[in-house]
Each structure stands twice: as structure tokens, then as C-alpha cells.
Design a protein around this motif. Structure first.
Motif, short mmCIF file in Angstrom:
data_model
loop_
_atom_site.label_atom_id
_atom_site.label_comp_id
_atom_site.label_asym_id
_atom_site.label_seq_id
_atom_site.Cartn_x
_atom_site.Cartn_y
_atom_site.Cartn_z
N VAL A 1 0.84 -1.21 0.00
CA VAL A 1 0.00 0.00 0.00
C VAL A 1 0.87 1.25 0.00
N GLY A 2 2.02 1.19 0.66
CA GLY A 2 2.90 2.35 0.73
C GLY A 2 3.50 2.74 -0.61
N PHE A 3 3.48 1.83 -1.61
CA PHE A 3 4.01 2.12 -2.93
C PHE A 3 2.93 2.57 -3.92
N CYS A 4 1.68 2.56 -3.47
CA CYS A 4 0.56 2.88 -4.36
C CYS A 4 0.24 4.37 -4.30
N ASP A 5 -0.17 4.91 -5.45
CA ASP A 5 -0.58 6.32 -5.47
C ASP A 5 -2.01 6.44 -4.99
N ASP A 6 -2.45 7.68 -4.79
CA ASP A 6 -3.80 7.94 -4.25
C ASP A 6 -4.89 7.40 -5.17
N SER A 7 -4.64 7.46 -6.47
CA SER A 7 -5.66 7.00 -7.41
C SER A 7 -5.95 5.51 -7.23
N LEU A 8 -4.87 4.70 -7.14
CA LEU A 8 -5.05 3.26 -6.97
C LEU A 8 -5.67 2.94 -5.61
N ILE A 9 -5.26 3.68 -4.60
CA ILE A 9 -5.80 3.43 -3.26
C ILE A 9 -7.29 3.75 -3.21
N ASN A 10 -7.68 4.92 -3.76
CA ASN A 10 -9.06 5.37 -3.64
C ASN A 10 -10.02 4.62 -4.57
#
Length: 607
Positions: A557-566
Motif C-alpha cells: 500500500v505504501g508504494f501505491c498512489d492515491d488514485s489506486l488506493i481510492n
């Protein structure tokens, strides 16, 4: 009325219960600390001196505990009373008690003051001249410590007497005393001044090396290292030490020959070999390689790489290579096993830096190839070779025959350790051959690796997982690594994962895809693919699989950008959390670990 520590100790020592008495002796130092230095010296030590005829277990603990009292409880200047007790214990019949007493004496002697040096010399004299052999054997173990206590300028006479006393022990009529002198020779020789080595220590060394007892000759072989290091002169080593080493190589006892074969590299280094001495040492070593006893041949074969590093490439090609074929077909498996490991050490620059890559390809490759191809060869030999192949990455691309043999081993070997070694070697083959050659052909190493990934043995599957990151790095060095992994690995694994009924296979796949995302530099497309696989696994029917999926997803999760997370991660985690009661904490529930990991993952998202 409360009892003092001394009274409690005396009472417990006087009981008939052996376990209580032993427990009291184990707490000897603790009792001394409770009593203090003055009372310990005035009451406890005299009490112990009266109990030096106790049973062996008690005496062993007494000897061990006394050695810990100096200098923390009793200063060196007042430790003479402890020395007298340990001297008595050094003369008892039980070996372990004597050994503990000698070790404690060696711990205490460095803390003694120079004024107590004469009493140490008197103690050594009493032990050396003891009527019973046990005291004489024990005295051999304290010569180095006692000798080191004497100042060179003021006590040359005492040192000279100690050297003469050691010679007396080396000439003792009892074999056990001479064995003690031989086993402690290295430690004593290392503290004797260089000017006395040739006149005193070399005389003792030569005498022991010609002893009628093979156990004495076996022990003194190790002393060659100490003599050689201190002489530090090729000519003196050739004159005083090499003749004894040569005799040991041809000794009538195989145990003596085994001892010299086992320690040959360190002996050769200590002799400062140069010129014709190198040739003579190599000649003796070749004799050990062709010895009639398998144990000797095996010990010598295991040192081929080290001797090659000392003698050089020419010696290896001219003298050792002609013997390799015969050793590789030795009827004793232990010899072939030692040889296989030594040959792989020869290919490793960290172990042997003298051989060129061309020499390895011309002379070592055919031997290890024959060992791998021989279906009757033991698995241990093949494992020794396969485990070291990754160190040959620089020239593996030129070892076509070896590569072919390795590719065939994975398909028919029943021993899972060999399949594990093949799995660990495959990433190095990818590095050597390049990702295109690695993945081309119907029987490519990629297909072998994918097959091993589904092996029934977890260690084999774990070996595949550990290598995926290197394969990915190799792919990145020559092409779009993310696209290559997606096409050749993830796409192939997807139907296998979805159709698998074996939950451990699914866990292996999850750990593998998670290894592809270990930094912020992971391509977005690959990251999206990996996250999709892990999120889907959160609904797996097996709790262990769900737990592994959540565990692997947490650091990614720490390597993911906001778009992928949201858009993908947060909605899916919310959905899973709503379907799972996170407040339940039942250790007997199979889903407990999954809930704990899910809470951790949820907290990472909310941070």
C-alpha cells in the motif's frame, strides 16, 4: 532466628540429598557475593578446601565456580587460596574435573600480581613431579598462562626452567602425559620467544612427532602451525618443521595422515612456503590425495581449493588436474562429496583467486559435468555442485553442457533438495543467459521454474519465490520488466491459481507476486496487477490464504498512489471489513489472524 549465608551453605552442603548439595555448589559465587570478600576468604574458601574429596559432580561445579570469583569478588592479589584448591582439583582422577580446574586456573592467573609468580612456578613444579599421572597431565594446560606472567628481563631463569619442565613432560613415560604435552604444545609455543623456538621448542616438537604413540603424533601435527608462524622464516621452517610434516604425511597410522591432511592449508601457510619448499609441500599433498585410506583422501580432497590458492595455477594444472578424474570416481562417496565441494570452491574467487575462467572451463567443468550426469552419483555430491553454481554467474553462459544437465535434473530427480537447488540456480542462469534465452524454447528455464513453483515440497516453492526478484531485475535490464513479468509469469499463473485446490499453492503464488513490488520504482501496470490478485485473495475460502493476502498487501500500500488506493484498494478493504466482524478476538477461531492483519491494513490506509 535467621541463618547467615555461610550457615545456609554449610547446612545445604551437609544434607544427604545429592540434588540439594549440587544446587548449593552451583550457587557458590552467589554465596560468596552475599558474604563479601573478607568472609569469603576467611570462612568459605577454608570450608571448600576441606571438601575437595567430594563426589565428582560437586568437584566439577566447585572448579567452575571458583574460576568466576576473580576478579569480580576476590582481587588477584588475594587469590592464592583459590589457586591452592584448584591445584588439588587438577590432580583428581576425573577428567572433566581436571579440565574445569585448568580452565579456572587459566582464567585466574592473568589477574595475579607479579609477586605471586614464584608461587605459580612452585605449583607447576609440584604438578610436573606429581607421583600420579593426573597432576602431570593437568600441568600441561597451564604452562602458557604461567609463562606469560613472568617478565622477560627479570625472570629469564624462571622461563628457562619452565621450558625445561615442559621437555620433561614430553619425555614422560606415561602416554597420557605426552598426549597432554602434544595437545597443549601450540598454546605454549605461541608465548615462547622466537630465540628459544629453534633451541627448545623445535626439539620438543621433533621429539613428540616421533613418539611411539600415534595419538601423540596426531596431536602434535597441529603444533606445526604455531612453530611455523613464530619462526616466520622459510629456511628455518624448511629445516625444523617440514621434515616432521613430511614424516606425518607418510606416517604408518592413517589417523596421523588424516590429521595432517585436514590441517594442511594452515600448516602450509604457517611455513611461509616459497621456492622449492612449495614444490615439496605440493608433493606431500599429492601423496595424501592418493592415500590408501578414504578418510585421508577425503580430508585432502576437501583442501584442494586452499592449496591451489597457496601454490598457484600452474601447480593445479600440472599436478592436481591429472588426479581429479580418479577422485571423481572414487568408490567412497565421502571422498567424492569433499571433492565436489572443493572443485566448486576453486571456481569461487572468494575461496580461490588463482584460477582463470578458462582453466575452470577446460579442467573443472568436465569433472562436475560428469558428476551431475552420472545417475548413480549420490545426491549429496550433486547438491554440493548445484548450491555453488550461482557463484559462477560470470561464466555460466559458456557452460552449455552444465546448463543442459541442470535443466534435465529438475524433471526426474526424486530428491526435493536437488529440485530446491535447481530452483535457486535458475535466477543465476537468467542473469548469465539473458532473459530472452531464459524464456525461449519449449523446455526453457522459465517453464522449469514455473513447474517447480507448483512442487509439493514447500522448500522448493519457497526457493522459486526467493528468485523471482532477480529474474525481474534481469528482465528490467534488457526490456520492459513489468510487461515481461505480466506476460510470462502473472498471465501463466492466473489460471493455475484460480484452478488450484491446494491452498499452499495459492499462498506461494501470493508471496511470489508480492515480491515483485518492493520499491516505489515498481511500474504502475505491474503494481495494479499485483494489487488486483491480492485483493481478490481476501475472499479466499481458506483463512490462511486470506491472512497471507492481507499480510502481503500491507507494505505494498505504501508504494501505491492515491488514485489506486481510492479507486481499488480502499473500497475493497471496506467491503471486506464490513463482511468481517473485526471486534471478535478468539484465539481458537481460524479467522483470528486474518482479522488482526485486516485491522493493521485498515490502520495503514487510514494513516
Amino acid at each position: 532466628m535467621s541463618l547467615s549465608p555461610m550457615q545456609l551453605f554449610e547446612e545445604q552442603i551437609s544434607t544427604l540429598d545429592a540434588s540439594l548439595r549440587l544446587d548449593a555448589m552451583c550457587r557458590l559465587k552467589l554465596v560468596g557475593e552475599a558474604m563479601g570478600k573478607k568472609e569469603t576468604l576467611g570462612s568459605l574458601i577454608p570450608f571448600l578446601r576441606e571438601h575437595t574429596d567430594d563426589d565428582d559432580e560437586m568437584l566439577l561445579k566447585m572448579a567452575q565456580e571458583l574460576g568466576t570469583m576473580v576478579p569480580s569478588l576476590i582481587p588477584g592479589s588475594e587469590a592464592s587460596s583459590l589457586i591452592s584448591i584448584l591445584e588439588i582439583l587438577a590432580g583428581v582422577e576425573e577428567t572433566v574435573v581436571r579440565s574445569a580446574a585448568i580452565q579456572s586456573l587459566n582464567n585466574i592467573i592473568p589477574h595475579l600480581t607479579t609477586e605471586g609468580s614464584k608461587s605459580l612456578l612452585d605449583m607447576v613444579k609440584r604438578l610436573v613431579t606429581a607421583e600420579w599421572f593426573t597432576g602431570r597431565v593437568s600441568s600441561c594446560g597451564i604452562f602458557a598462562s604461567v609463562y606469560s606472567k613472568f617478565d622477560e628481563a627479570q625472570n629469564e631463569e624462571a622461563k628457562d626452567e619452565l621450558r625445561k619442565l615442559y621437555k620433561v613432560l614430553a619425555e614422560d613415560e606415561t602416554p597420557m602425559v605426552r598426549r597432554g604435552a602434544a595437545s597443549n604444545f601450540s598454546s605454549f609455543a605461541s608465548v615462547v620467544e622466537k630465540e628459544h623456538q629453534a633451541t627448545d621448542m623445535c626439539v620438543i616438537y621433533n621429539q613428540l612427532s616421533q613418539d611411539e604413540q600415534d595419538s601423540v603424533r596426531q596431536l602434535i601435527v597441529v603444533g606445526s602451525q604455531a612453530i611455523g608462524k613464530i619462526l616466520n622464516d622459510t629456511q628455518q621452517c624448511k629445516m625444523y618443521v617440514f621434515p616432521c610434516v613430511k614424516n606425518a604425511c607418510n606416517d604408518r597410522s592413517w589417523r596421523v595422515r588424516h590429521a595432517v591432511a585436514k590441517n594442511y592449508p594452515t600448516i602450509a601457510l604457517s611455513l611461509q612456503c616459497s621456492g622449492d619448499l612449495v614444490d615439496q609441500m605440493v608433493g606431500c599433498f599429492l601423496g595424501l590425495l592418493t592415500d590408501t585410506e578414504a578418510e585421508v583422501r577425503g580430508a585432502a580432497a576437501g583442501n584442494i581449493a586452499k592449496i591451489c590458492d597457496i601454490a598457484g595455477q600452474d601447480m593445479f594444472v600440472q599436478d592436481t588436474v591429472p588426479l581429479l578424474e580418479g577422485l571423481s570416481k572414487d568408490p567412497v562417496m565421502e571422498v567424492r562429496s569433499k571433492l565436489s565441494q572443493a572443485l566448486m570452491d576453486c571456481t569461487n574467487p572468494e575461496e580461490c583467486s588463482k584460477l582463470s575462467d578458462q582453466i575452470i572451463l577446460d579442467h573443472i567443468q568436465p569433472i562436475i559435468q560428469g558428476m551431475l550426469q552420472n545417475e548413480e552419483e549420490s545426491d549429496e555430491v550433486k547438491i554440493n555442485i548445484l548450491r555453488s553454481l550461482p557463484s559462477l554467474t560470470r561464466i555460466l553462459g559458456s557452460m552449455k553442457e552444465i546448463i543442459t544437465v541442470v535443466s534435465n535434473l529438475a524433471s526426474y530427480m526424486l530428491n526435493w533438495r536437488i529440485r530446491e537447488c535447481v530452483a535457486l540456480t535458475i535466477p543465476s542462469l537468467a542473469e548469465s543467459l539473458g532473459i530472452e534465452a531464459f524464456s525461449s524454447g519449449n523446455k526453457s528455464f522459465l517453464s522449469i521454474w514455473l513447474t517447480l513453483l507448483q512442487d509439493q515440497v514447500s522448500e522448493v516453492r519457497s526457493a522459486c519465490v526467493s528468485g523471482i526478484h532477480k529474474i525481474y531485475e534481469v528482465a528490467c535490464s534488457s526490456t520492459d520488466g513489468g510487461a515481461w513479468v505480466t506476460k510470462n509469469v502473472l498471465t501463466v499463473l492466473k489460471p493455475i491459481y484460480e484452478g488450484s485446490t491446494f491452498y499452499l499453492t495459492r499462498i506461494t503464488h501470493l508471496r511470489l507476486v508480492a515480491c515483485l513490488c518492493q520499491s516505489d520504482a515498481t511500474p504502475k501496470q505491474l503494481l495494479d496487477e499485483v494489487v488486483t490478485v491480492l485483493l481478490a485473495a481476501l475472499s479466499d475460502p481458506v483463512p490462511n490464504v486470506r491472512t497471507v493476502a492481507a499480510t502481503c498487501l500491507t507494505p505494498i500500500v505504501g508504494f501505491c498512489d492515491d488514485s489506486l488506493i481510492n479507486t481499488k484498494i480502499r473500497p475493497r478493504i471496506t467491503e471486506v471489513c464490513d463482511a468481517t466482524d473485526l471486534s471478535v478476538a478468539n484465539e481458537m477461531d481460524h479467522d483470528n489472524d486474518f482479522r488482526m492483519q485486516l485491522r493493521k491494513l485498515n490502520s495503514v490506509l487510514e494513516a
